[in-house]
Design an enzyme around this catalytic site. Structure first.
Site, PDB file in Angstrom:
ATOM      1  N   THR A  31      51.804  23.873  -6.546  1.00 18.25           N
ATOM      2  CA  THR A  31      53.090  24.522  -6.297  1.00 18.25           C
ATOM      3  C   THR A  31      52.963  25.451  -5.089  1.00 18.25           C
ATOM      4  OG1 THR A  31      52.579  26.427  -7.702  1.00 18.25           O
ATOM      5  CG2 THR A  31      53.636  24.545  -8.765  1.00 18.25           C
ATOM      6  N   ASP A  32      54.109  25.850  -4.556  1.00 19.79           N
ATOM      7  CA  ASP A  32      54.111  26.853  -3.497  1.00 19.79           C
ATOM      8  C   ASP A  32      55.089  27.959  -3.878  1.00 19.79           C
ATOM      9  OD1 ASP A  32      56.731  26.076  -2.838  1.00 19.79           O
ATOM     10  OD2 ASP A  32      56.046  24.696  -1.297  1.00 19.79           O
ATOM     11  N   GLN A  33      55.211  28.959  -3.019  1.00 23.48           N
ATOM     12  CA  GLN A  33      56.012  30.117  -3.429  1.00 23.48           C
ATOM     13  C   GLN A  33      57.509  29.831  -3.463  1.00 23.48           C
ATOM     14  OE1 GLN A  33      54.925  33.240  -0.691  1.00 23.48           O
ATOM     15  NE2 GLN A  33      56.657  32.829   0.632  1.00 23.48           N
TER      16      GLN A  33
END
Lengths: 149, 149, 149, 149
Positions: free
Chosen positions: D16-18
């Site tokens: 995942t990323d922010q």
């Protein structure tokens, strides 16, 4: 005496490096898979903890690499929750490989790596927080079950 | 007393996770950048070691995470070679962040994480090997220089 | 006629694979570095766009791989913003390598890969959104500058 | 008419990323899992191809991102081998998600992304090579089977 929780991960091509081994940082991701599936197996879904406004942040990591892992191997990830105080959880891991095709009958698995992580529970705003109900009860049950392995 | 070796890395978008922090496995790659640049700064190019048939494989890793790193920050990676026997090297690392824009004048850097790795020198066929000349002399010089920091 | 924007990235050990090349997914991260630095060079900080409640999500990606990249090489990432409508941005990239040590004088750089991404601007709640002021003006200036390269 | 080959991958936390989505470069790794399992399902083990001195290098990649994928979701990876000349293979992929818990009965899966890769067969020394026996026969059988899906 029961067995420790296990799940598997297959080494992806992008996880190898030019030494021909699985790159050492990938074991950290496998530990994460191990503890997520350990928790899920005990009825505790980490994604639900996050939806409830909690996060388990990694505060400490240790790994001892004993033998390399290779592309396309199916690794066994063994995970134990060995300590759970109000705020911190300590998981221990072993990554193992089944005996190879040329192994003698009854040959043992090979331990590729041993490690641990300490996780801190953070509440909204990122502050350390005691793990609240109902997660605390689930965590305690996991720790009790893993103490018998 | 001189300063420890430093290099920098900027946090990439793909290195963040949905907690909004840099994902903890990425510190392992930053440690690798730190020791590679520490060695290069001392005249020792790791790529040349591999072309000479050697490999430095990570045998042990430890990390203590103190504060999160965020997207787009330029991190300082501080690296010291603290022990070099014939076969094994121990590097220690700190990852730091400059004081933020709202910090008071003279505010200190923040230490985000501390860690170490132990590397084993492998020769052809993957066997542990004493680090041969000329690399052994370069390693000894690095260790001596880092002992003064 | 000016030159296209350039920035650099060094191939990390963990970015190689057992073929001995940089793994192909890593070019996607290098494209991201290219466009982030292209924008920063034009006064537009993507992290600020996110703090303003916007996100640029990748909607399309294309890559043609021409030659492999190797460990420890310093790659040139060339980035152009070639189209900017109200909602979508199209960036084009080339990744190049300086001539090797044995190259003849005046030898040209080698193009390792060519690619593009299309990004969609999302507002709060993840809905496609026209890029608002002041970012729209900065984007238009970038596109105008890149059209002259 | 049979169904296209499918395998699954669960979105890891580090993927995942922010933005709260799976980072777009990870789809490239999922495509790789898709084609590896497609080949294995047809009796063709890519690791054996490499042991025979061959490599399938990615020459082209294209992705259209339609909807985000989220942490902990189990994704369906659908893979078809759509063209196989002597040297090049073209695989096409779709990544799908089962209908969510609130979906109406009979709701269709959601397509999150569509993509393709072109792979070139390389022999020793990295030269383009016709895929030799017995792999050529296995590849032809896979392509014929996938043409009926």
């Amino acid at each position: 005496m029961t067995s420790a929780h296990r799940t598997t991960a297959r080494v992806r091509y992008g996880e190898t490096d030019q030494m021909g081994f699985a790159y050492h940082a990938n074991y950290v991701a496998w530990f994460e898979i191990g503890r997520t599936e350990r928790m899920r197996d005990g009825g505790l879904c980490y994604a639900e903890m996050e939806r409830a406004g909690l996060a388990l942040a990694v505060a400490e990591l240790g790994v001892r690499y004993l033998r390399p892992a290779f592309y396309d191997e199916v690794l066994q990830i063994e995970t134990r929750l060995v300590a759970a105080t109000g705020v911190r959880l300590r998981f221990e891991y072993r990554i193992l490989r089944a005996p190879g095709p040329g192994a003698s009958p009854g040959a043992a698995e090979e331990v590729l790596c041993e490690g641990h992580t300490v996780l801190a529970c953070l509440g909204r705003g990122g502050r350390p927080t005691r793990i609240p109900a109902p997660f605390d009860v689930q965590i305690a049950a996991l720790a009790a079950a893993d103490a018998r392995t």
